[in-house]
Design a protein around this motif. Structure first.
Motif, PDB file in Angstrom:
ATOM      1  N   LEU A  86      47.439 108.314  94.025  1.00  0.00           N
ATOM      2  CA  LEU A  86      48.297 108.004  92.884  1.00  0.00           C
ATOM      3  C   LEU A  86      49.607 108.761  93.010  1.00  0.00           C
ATOM      4  O   LEU A  86      49.641 109.879  93.528  1.00  0.00           O
ATOM      5  N   ASP A  87      50.690 108.140  92.516  1.00  0.00           N
ATOM      6  CA  ASP A  87      52.008 108.778  92.515  1.00  0.00           C
ATOM      7  C   ASP A  87      52.682 108.491  91.177  1.00  0.00           C
ATOM      8  O   ASP A  87      53.041 107.351  90.886  1.00  0.00           O
ATOM      9  N   ALA A  88      52.843 109.537  90.367  1.00  0.00           N
ATOM     10  CA  ALA A  88      53.470 109.404  89.052  1.00  0.00           C
ATOM     11  C   ALA A  88      54.904 109.909  89.056  1.00  0.00           C
ATOM     12  O   ALA A  88      55.460 110.227  88.000  1.00  0.00           O
ATOM     13  N   TYR A  93      56.257 105.589  88.686  1.00  0.00           N
ATOM     14  CA  TYR A  93      55.426 105.684  87.488  1.00  0.00           C
ATOM     15  C   TYR A  93      55.167 104.321  86.856  1.00  0.00           C
ATOM     16  O   TYR A  93      54.099 104.064  86.305  1.00  0.00           O
ATOM     17  N   MET A  96      51.877 102.675  87.696  1.00  0.00           N
ATOM     18  CA  MET A  96      50.665 103.497  87.601  1.00  0.00           C
ATOM     19  C   MET A  96      49.423 102.688  87.238  1.00  0.00           C
ATOM     20  O   MET A  96      48.335 102.948  87.750  1.00  0.00           O
ATOM     21  N   GLN A  99      48.405 101.105  90.377  1.00  0.00           N
ATOM     22  CA  GLN A  99      47.921 102.148  91.286  1.00  0.00           C
ATOM     23  C   GLN A  99      46.501 102.567  90.930  1.00  0.00           C
ATOM     24  O   GLN A  99      45.653 102.757  91.824  1.00  0.00           O
ATOM     25  N   GLN A 100      46.256 102.736  89.643  1.00  0.00           N
ATOM     26  CA  GLN A 100      44.924 103.168  89.224  1.00  0.00           C
ATOM     27  C   GLN A 100      43.877 102.093  89.492  1.00  0.00           C
ATOM     28  O   GLN A 100      42.745 102.410  89.883  1.00  0.00           O
ATOM     29  N   SER A 122      48.653 112.712  95.718  1.00  0.00           N
ATOM     30  CA  SER A 122      48.477 112.993  94.286  1.00  0.00           C
ATOM     31  C   SER A 122      49.753 113.514  93.631  1.00  0.00           C
ATOM     32  O   SER A 122      49.696 114.378  92.757  1.00  0.00           O
ATOM     33  N   ARG A 124      52.414 114.418  91.255  1.00  0.00           N
ATOM     34  CA  ARG A 124      52.511 114.425  89.792  1.00  0.00           C
ATOM     35  C   ARG A 124      51.336 113.697  89.135  1.00  0.00           C
ATOM     36  O   ARG A 124      51.464 113.173  88.027  1.00  0.00           O
ATOM     37  N   ALA A 125      50.202 113.641  89.821  1.00  0.00           N
ATOM     38  CA  ALA A 125      49.066 112.879  89.308  1.00  0.00           C
ATOM     39  C   ALA A 125      47.742 113.534  89.678  1.00  0.00           C
ATOM     40  O   ALA A 125      46.724 112.854  89.767  1.00  0.00           O
ATOM     41  N   ARG A 127      45.680 115.520  88.039  1.00  0.00           N
ATOM     42  CA  ARG A 127      44.615 115.386  87.038  1.00  0.00           C
ATOM     43  C   ARG A 127      44.008 113.988  87.079  1.00  0.00           C
ATOM     44  O   ARG A 127      42.777 113.837  87.074  1.00  0.00           O
ATOM     45  N   ALA A 128      44.840 112.971  87.130  1.00  0.00           N
ATOM     46  CA  ALA A 128      44.340 111.594  87.159  1.00  0.00           C
ATOM     47  C   ALA A 128      43.553 111.322  88.432  1.00  0.00           C
ATOM     48  O   ALA A 128      42.509 110.657  88.402  1.00  0.00           O
TER      49      ALA A 128
END
Length: 242
Positions: A86-88, A93, A96, A99-100, A122, A124-125, A127-128
């Motif tokens: 994932l890339d936020a 963003y 997203m 991406q998820q 990962s 900025r992502a 946690r996700a």
């Protein structure tokens, strides 16, 4: 060991693969789209030290989500998956949700297949990403390597609780902000990478043999001889793939 390198993005892909193999560096040649898989797989099969990974990069999902069907077709041909995740960041963003969807699908398919090793992006992502790993990839069904991890120490601890490894490059060790996080990760969870050609060594794109500098810097960081760190990293790789 260079556990994350884009060999197909060097000017001469075939030469990059050959040089990595001749240098005796175990190199994971990650891909950014499943369309790149056949050629990467073909070249890696001719070598002793290079392996190809099947990827669908999160930064490309907005345009290439439909290629997940092609990714599915190739999954049985490899144990290694990446680059995925994932890339936020600001540029990505907006995709997203897609991406998820893709990352969840990849983790589910890897869990179903079992014994896959996944190198994960990962930005900025964190946690996700970790939430997805915990929900969709049981520890008994696959292994995750956090590529160029830039999360917090608490996020690193959570990743370790989930069984993750971390691949470390020279750019991470040159950052004061990330150095304390790297120092907090036990040596038995560390692998080395270049992420070439996106990093540079002596004003040129980094190549797999440049991981020697990462080993030396980890040795200085932990006050250990480079040869000792190199052995630990090799043992980590053996544990990862065993």
């Amino acid at each position: 060991m260079d556990f994350h390198c884009h060999l197909d993005l060097y000017p001469d892909h075939e030469t990059a693969v050959r040089e990595a193999d001749e240098a005796g560096v175990f190199t994971l040649a990650v891909t950014t789209t499943p369309r790149a898989w056949p050629r990467n797989h073909e070249l890696a099969q001719r070598t002793k030290h290079v392996r190809a990974a099947l990827g669908l990069h999160p930064q490309l999902v907005a345009e290439r989500e439909a290629e997940i069907a092609l990714w599915d077709d190739y999954l049985s041909e490899t144990r290694y998956v990446g680059e995925v995740g994932l890339d936020a960041g600001p540029r990505y963003y907006k995709s997203m949700e897609a991406q998820q969807r893709v990352f969840q699908h990849i983790l589910r398919r890897c869990a179903g297949a079992g014994d896959k090793i996944i190198t994960v992006h990962s930005v900025r992502a964190v946690r996700a990403v970790l939430e997805h790993v915990e929900a969709f990839l049981p520890r008994s069904r696959g292994k995750v390597v956090m590529h160029w991890f830039t999360g917090t120490k608490s996020e690193a601890r959570r990743a370790m609780e989930l069984g993750c490894y971390f691949s470390i490059n020279a750019a991470m060790l040159a950052s004061e902000r990330h150095l304390t996080m790297v120092q907090a990760i036990p040596l038995d969870r560390l692998l080395t990478e270049t992420d070439g050609p996106f990093t540079r060594t002596e004003d040129r794109p980094s190549k797999p043999s440049d991981v020697a500098s990462v080993v030396e810097e980890l040795g200085r960081l932990h006050r250990l001889p480079a040869a000792h760190v190199a052995k630990i990293v090799r043992d980590n790789l053996r544990n990862l793939v065993s």
